[in-house]
Write an enzyme that holds these catalytic residues in place. Sequence first.
Site, PDB file in Angstrom:
ATOM      1  N   GLU A 162      16.801   2.040  15.982  1.00 10.97           N
ATOM      2  CA  GLU A 162      15.686   2.962  16.213  1.00 10.97           C
ATOM      3  C   GLU A 162      15.224   2.848  17.659  1.00 10.97           C
ATOM      4  OE1 GLU A 162      11.171   3.328  14.589  1.00 10.97           O
ATOM      5  OE2 GLU A 162      12.725   3.274  13.038  1.00 10.97           O
ATOM      6  N   GLY A 206       0.791  -1.211   0.000  1.00  6.36           N
ATOM      7  CA  GLY A 206       0.000   0.000   0.000  1.00  6.36           C
ATOM      8  C   GLY A 206       0.827   1.266   0.000  1.00  6.36           C
ATOM      9  N   VAL A 238      10.814   5.089   4.149  1.00  7.26           N
ATOM     10  CA  VAL A 238       9.627   5.069   5.001  1.00  7.26           C
ATOM     11  C   VAL A 238       9.195   3.633   5.265  1.00  7.26           C
ATOM     12  CG1 VAL A 238       8.774   7.352   4.352  1.00  7.26           C
ATOM     13  CG2 VAL A 238       8.152   5.358   2.949  1.00  7.26           C
ATOM     14  N   GLY A 239      10.091   2.687   4.982  1.00  9.13           N
ATOM     15  CA  GLY A 239       9.799   1.277   5.189  1.00  9.13           C
ATOM     16  C   GLY A 239      10.250   0.817   6.563  1.00  9.13           C
ATOM     17  N   ARG A 240      11.474   0.303   6.628  1.00  8.46           N
ATOM     18  CA  ARG A 240      12.084  -0.120   7.879  1.00  8.46           C
ATOM     19  C   ARG A 240      13.547   0.292   7.863  1.00  8.46           C
ATOM     20  NH1 ARG A 240       7.820  -0.233   9.763  1.00  8.46           N
ATOM     21  NH2 ARG A 240       6.711  -1.924  10.846  1.00  8.46           N
ATOM     22  N   ASP A 264      12.389   8.279   7.850  1.00  5.86           N
ATOM     23  CA  ASP A 264      11.373   8.215   8.901  1.00  5.86           C
ATOM     24  C   ASP A 264      11.628   7.012   9.799  1.00  5.86           C
ATOM     25  OD1 ASP A 264       8.928   9.261  10.137  1.00  5.86           O
ATOM     26  OD2 ASP A 264       8.029   7.367   9.479  1.00  5.86           O
ATOM     27  N   HIS A 299       9.839   8.308  13.095  1.00  9.40           N
ATOM     28  CA  HIS A 299       8.823   7.302  12.754  1.00  9.40           C
ATOM     29  C   HIS A 299       7.418   7.893  12.921  1.00  9.40           C
ATOM     30  CE1 HIS A 299       8.519   2.663  12.362  1.00  9.40           C
ATOM     31  NE2 HIS A 299       7.504   3.255  11.731  1.00  9.40           N
ATOM     32  N   THR A 300       7.213   9.051  12.305  1.00 15.38           N
ATOM     33  CA  THR A 300       5.952   9.769  12.452  1.00 15.38           C
ATOM     34  C   THR A 300       5.180   9.881  11.144  1.00 15.38           C
ATOM     35  OG1 THR A 300       7.220  11.829  12.222  1.00 15.38           O
ATOM     36  CG2 THR A 300       6.654  11.127  14.449  1.00 15.38           C
ATOM     37  N   ALA A 301       5.534   9.070  10.154  1.00 15.38           N
ATOM     38  CA  ALA A 301       4.752   9.065   8.922  1.00 15.38           C
ATOM     39  C   ALA A 301       3.331   8.596   9.194  1.00 15.38           C
ATOM     40  CB  ALA A 301       5.410   8.169   7.872  1.00 15.38           C
TER      41      ALA A 301
END
Length: 325
Positions: free
Chosen positions: A258, A148, A227-229, A253, A277-279
């Site tokens: 992390e 997605g 924006v994945g990992r 992100d 990590h705020t996406a």
Amino acid sequence: MTNMTLQPAITMLPSPEHSDWTTQALARTIEDAGASHVSPDAQPHGLIVGWGADSEELLRVLDETPSIQWVQLPFAGIESYKSSLTAHPDLTWTSAKGIYGPPVGEHALALTLALLRDLPERIRATSWGASSGITLNGARAVVVGAGGVAQESIRLLKAFDTHVTAVRRSTQPVPGADLTVTTPQLREALPEADVVVLAAALTEETRNLIGEAELALMKETAVLVNVGRGGLVNTDALTTALASGAIKGAGLDVTEPEPLPDSHPLWSEPRCIITPHTADTLEICVPLYVARIRKNIAALTERLNGAGSEEGAELEGLVDARAGY
């Protein structure tokens, strides 16, 4: 005499890290969907996992509760639950994959535009500077992933008349992409890319997918957005590439490790934007996750009452426990 509809019994593994309102929202959703909210010792049919719930506690609950048939996970990336997936591969597992696509794709686009337009430098500036910046219009982009988030990133990038190459495990075309190639062909796609967006799951095959060799293939004017990992990128290699000017910039992100330690050199790297990590914040995620849970409880109800596919194909966000995504 009318047949009684069997309503599923659902237990929950709440998050100890977040406020009570998230737990209350999930509990209300169970009841609103017509299911019973029960404790793990009440032989539940399903288990809903809250954000940040302990992975070892999940495994313990599953080991001790054989009545559970279905597990709903709160994230699209599910590598942190690998031990439970491996131990219970025959359960029906669903994740949140697909539902966070719009907000995370939006965040990826924001990072991309900021980097191309040199906003990190201008935000830090205290005086007028030289004219600079690269347009996204007509650029060439590589998007790694097919879920997605990847598909939404492709949709948004195409609004800028970009050429998008999608990279995924299979040869099946990714909707919206101009070209789809397999993961072994990533290095062939990188030299022409102006933008590289990482939106893939983290598996043994994708860990350190972008390392020293891949970064060396990228243009000096190219930007990398993850924006994945965090584990998709070799952090040391990226730090070196940015410091040497090998690529124009990076928008992260997610990081490895992390959270990224306060002393890490990427914090002071002028070519790097880091968001924590705020996406997909909780304020964004809760309504989307709640909607997924409602649909899947409805599907589970049909299954328990003899309707729908016995394999559970009617549930959304199905996970291949053995593949890990």
